[in-house]
Design an enzyme around this catalytic site. Structure first.
Site, PDB file in Angstrom:
ATOM      1  N   ASP A 236     -11.494  -8.201   6.916  1.00 59.10           N
ATOM      2  CA  ASP A 236     -12.591  -8.613   5.892  1.00 59.10           C
ATOM      3  C   ASP A 236     -13.039 -10.034   6.266  1.00 59.10           C
ATOM      4  O   ASP A 236     -14.863 -10.290   6.480  1.00 59.10           O
ATOM      5  CB  ASP A 236     -12.221  -8.030   4.571  1.00 59.10           C
ATOM      6  CG  ASP A 236     -12.611  -6.474   4.035  1.00 59.10           C
ATOM      7  OD1 ASP A 236     -12.395  -6.000   5.549  1.00 59.10           O
ATOM      8  OD2 ASP A 236     -12.440  -6.115   3.878  1.00 59.10           O
TER       9      ASP A 236
ATOM     10  N   ASP B  69      -2.458 -18.270   3.208  1.00 58.52           N
ATOM     11  CA  ASP B  69      -3.183 -18.954   2.575  1.00 58.52           C
ATOM     12  C   ASP B  69      -4.363 -19.787   3.310  1.00 58.52           C
ATOM     13  O   ASP B  69      -5.630 -20.687   3.698  1.00 58.52           O
ATOM     14  CB  ASP B  69      -2.969 -19.831   1.202  1.00 58.52           C
ATOM     15  CG  ASP B  69      -1.819 -19.983   1.300  1.00 58.52           C
ATOM     16  OD1 ASP B  69      -1.323 -20.343   2.308  1.00 58.52           O
ATOM     17  OD2 ASP B  69      -1.085 -21.071   0.517  1.00 58.52           O
TER      18      ASP B  69
ATOM     19  N   ASP C 151      -5.801  -6.097   5.673  1.00 56.88           N
ATOM     20  CA  ASP C 151      -6.623  -6.143   4.530  1.00 56.88           C
ATOM     21  C   ASP C 151      -7.461  -6.986   4.823  1.00 56.88           C
ATOM     22  O   ASP C 151      -9.222  -7.291   4.780  1.00 56.88           O
ATOM     23  CB  ASP C 151      -6.258  -4.596   3.974  1.00 56.88           C
ATOM     24  CG  ASP C 151      -7.144  -4.271   3.048  1.00 56.88           C
ATOM     25  OD1 ASP C 151      -8.615  -4.412   4.560  1.00 56.88           O
ATOM     26  OD2 ASP C 151      -7.492  -3.601   2.462  1.00 56.88           O
TER      27      ASP C 151
ATOM     28  N   TYR D 123       0.060  -1.308   0.037  1.00 58.41           N
ATOM     29  CA  TYR D 123       0.509   0.199   0.409  1.00 58.41           C
ATOM     30  C   TYR D 123       0.990   1.054   0.312  1.00 58.41           C
ATOM     31  O   TYR D 123       0.121   2.232  -0.461  1.00 58.41           O
ATOM     32  CB  TYR D 123      -0.449  -0.204   1.078  1.00 58.41           C
ATOM     33  CG  TYR D 123      -1.484  -1.515   0.636  1.00 58.41           C
ATOM     34  CD1 TYR D 123      -1.906  -1.833  -0.132  1.00 58.41           C
ATOM     35  CD2 TYR D 123      -2.960  -0.737   2.357  1.00 58.41           C
ATOM     36  CE1 TYR D 123      -3.004  -2.827   0.157  1.00 58.41           C
ATOM     37  CE2 TYR D 123      -3.631  -2.004   2.288  1.00 58.41           C
ATOM     38  CZ  TYR D 123      -3.691  -3.340   1.037  1.00 58.41           C
ATOM     39  OH  TYR D 123      -5.247  -3.683   0.964  1.00 58.41           O
TER      40      TYR D 123
ATOM     41  N   LYS E  53       3.440 -15.665   4.712  1.00 60.49           N
ATOM     42  CA  LYS E  53       4.452 -15.894   2.899  1.00 60.49           C
ATOM     43  C   LYS E  53       5.111 -16.832   2.416  1.00 60.49           C
ATOM     44  O   LYS E  53       5.238 -16.733   1.526  1.00 60.49           O
ATOM     45  CB  LYS E  53       2.686 -15.461   1.586  1.00 60.49           C
ATOM     46  CG  LYS E  53       3.101 -16.273   0.505  1.00 60.49           C
ATOM     47  CD  LYS E  53       2.129 -18.208   1.013  1.00 60.49           C
ATOM     48  CE  LYS E  53       2.042 -18.363  -0.254  1.00 60.49           C
ATOM     49  NZ  LYS E  53       1.206 -19.866   0.432  1.00 60.49           N
TER      50      LYS E  53
END
Length: 360
Positions: free
Chosen positions: A254, A226, A250, A143, A194
């Site tokens: 959610d 994942d 993020d 970001y 990851k």
């Protein structure tokens, strides 16, 4: 603390409607406990672009810097969502606010409500009792890394670039925050990365492995993002505190919000080196603007987090009690109301909670 200065950034869409209810709750609690509250409104997001061409103008930043806390609504507007050529976007204001205020830690609790278990898309036995916190690094990663907007390269192929950039100090400070939260809860921290693919994640894991011995009372485990996404759906009760980088956080938060049955139930706090920001995790929902149907509970619970941040635990607990009571009495906005129960709007739910606090 007997005086609180709050910058009020209502933003776009349903933001002004839900923030109005949160302000009423702040006032109700302040009246009961004898506080003075000073509000200073400021523009942000699409509203600020329309007014001055900047989604986070300097005047708004100065108001935030002068406050003890920021009560933030939501930003976003379809005019910008559907225009990939737009040079200025509301979301840039949110990123600028986080960066300029040094808000590197986003605290997002995921907690189920017993009376709303049936609203979760997960089976009752899976979701009942789920209670964890996701701590998201907020000012690094893709970001904020080097970007290249879509452009044609020398081979005539359109390309774009986002760089997932982290430094050791950025990783260290967010890990220490996560460990401190884990110590206050069930002493279990999951570091999500990851590392099998990404170099930035390997830095995260290396630093976490070095820091973990400083917190021998906390059980530390590591999970690929994942796998973490899958585990959140299969066994959300496994988690106590999870910590991860900006983009992963993020997405995961959610996903976590759906566990409760509604994004309109979960608040968040963003903290760091300057004024903390308290806001719901949901967006601006422009389709619901002005219809008096938006759920104000996440925004109201962000007020509870605000009070608790300043160690005003009794005040925060009263707000949580009022919210739980409203749910138990079926004083709910449409998306979580039970069939056949009375209909309540944004304002009516907010007023019920204010009255509960005043009469408690």
């Amino acid at each position: 603390m007997k005086e609180i200065k709050i910058a009020v950034l209502s933003g776009d869409g349903i933001g002004p409607e839900i923030v109005a209810q949160a302000v009423k709750v702040v006032d109700a609690v302040a009246a009961k406990f004898g506080y003075k509250v000073e509000y200073t409104p400021a523009i942000v997001g699409a509203a600020a672009i329309d007014a001055v061409g900047d989604p986070y103008p300097e005047s708004t930043h100065q108001i935030c810097m002068a406050a003890d806390a920021v009560l933030f609504g939501a930003i976003g507007d379809p005019r910008f969502d559907n225009n990939p050529e737009a040079k200025v976007r509301p979301e840039q204001g949110l990123l600028a606010m986080r960066k300029k205020l040094g808000l590197y830690a986003n605290i997002r609790p995921v907690e189920t409500f017993e009376c709303l278990i049936h609203k979760s898309p997960l089976k009752d036995e899976i979701v009942r009792g789920a209670d964890f916190i996701c701590i998201r690094e907020l000012t690094g990663g893709m970001y904020f890394g080097k970007k290249q907007e879509p452009t044609i390269n020398a081979d005539g192929v359109e390309e774009a670039l986002d760089t997932n950039y982290y430094t050791r100090p950025e990783v260290e400070r967010i890990l220490h925050v996560a460990y401190q939260y884990a110590r206050q809860r069930r002493k279990h921290l999951t570091v999500v990365d990851k590392a099998n693919v990404l170099a930035s994640s390997r830095l995260w894991r290396k630093v976490a492995q070095e820091i973990a011995p400083q917190y021998p009372d906390v059980e530390t485990d590591f999970m690929y993002v994942d796998n973490a996404a899958m585990r959140m759906i299969q066994d959300p009760k496994f988690f106590d505190v999870m910590v991860t980088e900006n983009t992963f956080g993020d997405i995961l938060t959610d996903e976590g919000s759906v566990i409760t049955g509604s994004m309109g139930l979960l608040p968040s706090a963003s903290t760091g080196s300057s004024t903390p920001v308290f806001e719901p995790i949901h967006g601006s929902w422009p389709q619901g603007k002005g219809l008096n149907i938006a759920n104000p509970l996440a925004q109201i619970l962000s007020v509870a987090m605000l009070y608790e941040y300043f160690d005003l635990k009794e005040e925060g607990m009263l707000i949580r009690e009022a919210v739980n009571a409203s749910l138990a009495e079926n004083v709910r906005t449409p998306e979580i109301q039970v069939e056949g129960a009375p209909k309540y709007g944004t304002r009516e739910v907010g007023q019920w909670i204010v009255d509960y606090i005043a009469n408690k």
